[in-house]
Design a protein around this motif. Sequence first.
Motif, PDB file in Angstrom:
ATOM      1  N   LEU A   1       0.856  -1.180   0.000  1.00 50.47           N
ATOM      2  CA  LEU A   1       0.000   0.000   0.000  1.00 50.47           C
ATOM      3  C   LEU A   1       0.892   1.230   0.000  1.00 50.47           C
ATOM      4  CD1 LEU A   1      -2.229  -1.349   2.866  1.00 50.47           C
ATOM      5  CD2 LEU A   1      -2.926  -1.198   0.480  1.00 50.47           C
TER       6      LEU A   1
ATOM      7  N   THR B   1       1.106   5.063   1.269  1.00 57.26           N
ATOM      8  CA  THR B   1       0.491   6.035   2.159  1.00 57.26           C
ATOM      9  C   THR B   1       0.269   7.349   1.414  1.00 57.26           C
ATOM     10  OG1 THR B   1       2.547   7.008   2.980  1.00 57.26           O
ATOM     11  CG2 THR B   1       1.704   5.039   4.147  1.00 57.26           C
TER      12      THR B   1
ATOM     13  N   VAL C   1      -8.590   2.792   0.090  1.00 50.89           N
ATOM     14  CA  VAL C   1      -7.620   3.094  -0.954  1.00 50.89           C
ATOM     15  C   VAL C   1      -8.276   4.049  -1.940  1.00 50.89           C
ATOM     16  CG1 VAL C   1      -6.126   2.146  -2.753  1.00 50.89           C
ATOM     17  CG2 VAL C   1      -6.582   0.797  -0.690  1.00 50.89           C
TER      18      VAL C   1
ATOM     19  N   TYR D   1      -4.954   5.037   2.142  1.00 54.10           N
ATOM     20  CA  TYR D   1      -3.818   4.884   1.237  1.00 54.10           C
ATOM     21  C   TYR D   1      -4.247   5.395  -0.129  1.00 54.10           C
ATOM     22  CZ  TYR D   1      -2.097   1.934   4.958  1.00 54.10           C
ATOM     23  OH  TYR D   1      -1.687   1.473   6.170  1.00 54.10           O
TER      24      TYR D   1
END
Length: 172
Positions: free
Chosen positions: A40, A42, A93, A118
């Motif tokens: 992922l 950030t 996300v 994310y």
Amino acid sequence: MFTRQLLILFFCFFSNLSYSNDNNQLLLNDKSKKYQNIFLLTLNDKKEELKVSKKEITIMNFWATWCPPCIKEIPQLLEIKKKYADNINLVFVTMDLNVDAVIPKFLKKYKFKKMKMYKDSQMQLSEQLGVKILPTTIIFDKNINEVSRVEGLIDWLDTKNIKVIEELVNNI
């Protein structure tokens, strides 16, 4: 002229990614799909590997600020996280392109707090996981096996969907 055509093409592409249908359901997969090394990114551009506790399932929601069905289900997902705080790792996300500009305004406008967020502006993670429309929510078990996937908006607080979540949590 070219810029206008490009803008229209861009709008058509992204508006077709947003999806809502009354037939969407939270279903358990017959056969779970194992993923290796899910990374992922950030909001500060740091790469993190998805880590799952042996006491949690992970609910990963792909969304964007320009997607009305996405925005509608965020509060419901946050409510589920609150209800099963010790057993759910909830990950959002965003697919937005200009994250630094849009996300702070979005969070302030909707007063969303405690969102583990994310970004996937380059669409690498969505490509790896086969995400084609928004919202898409993938549920992983404690071994990072995909056990469920929902493409489009659902009512997460519907009794049938809560039962599926409870079943997953009870099977940890």
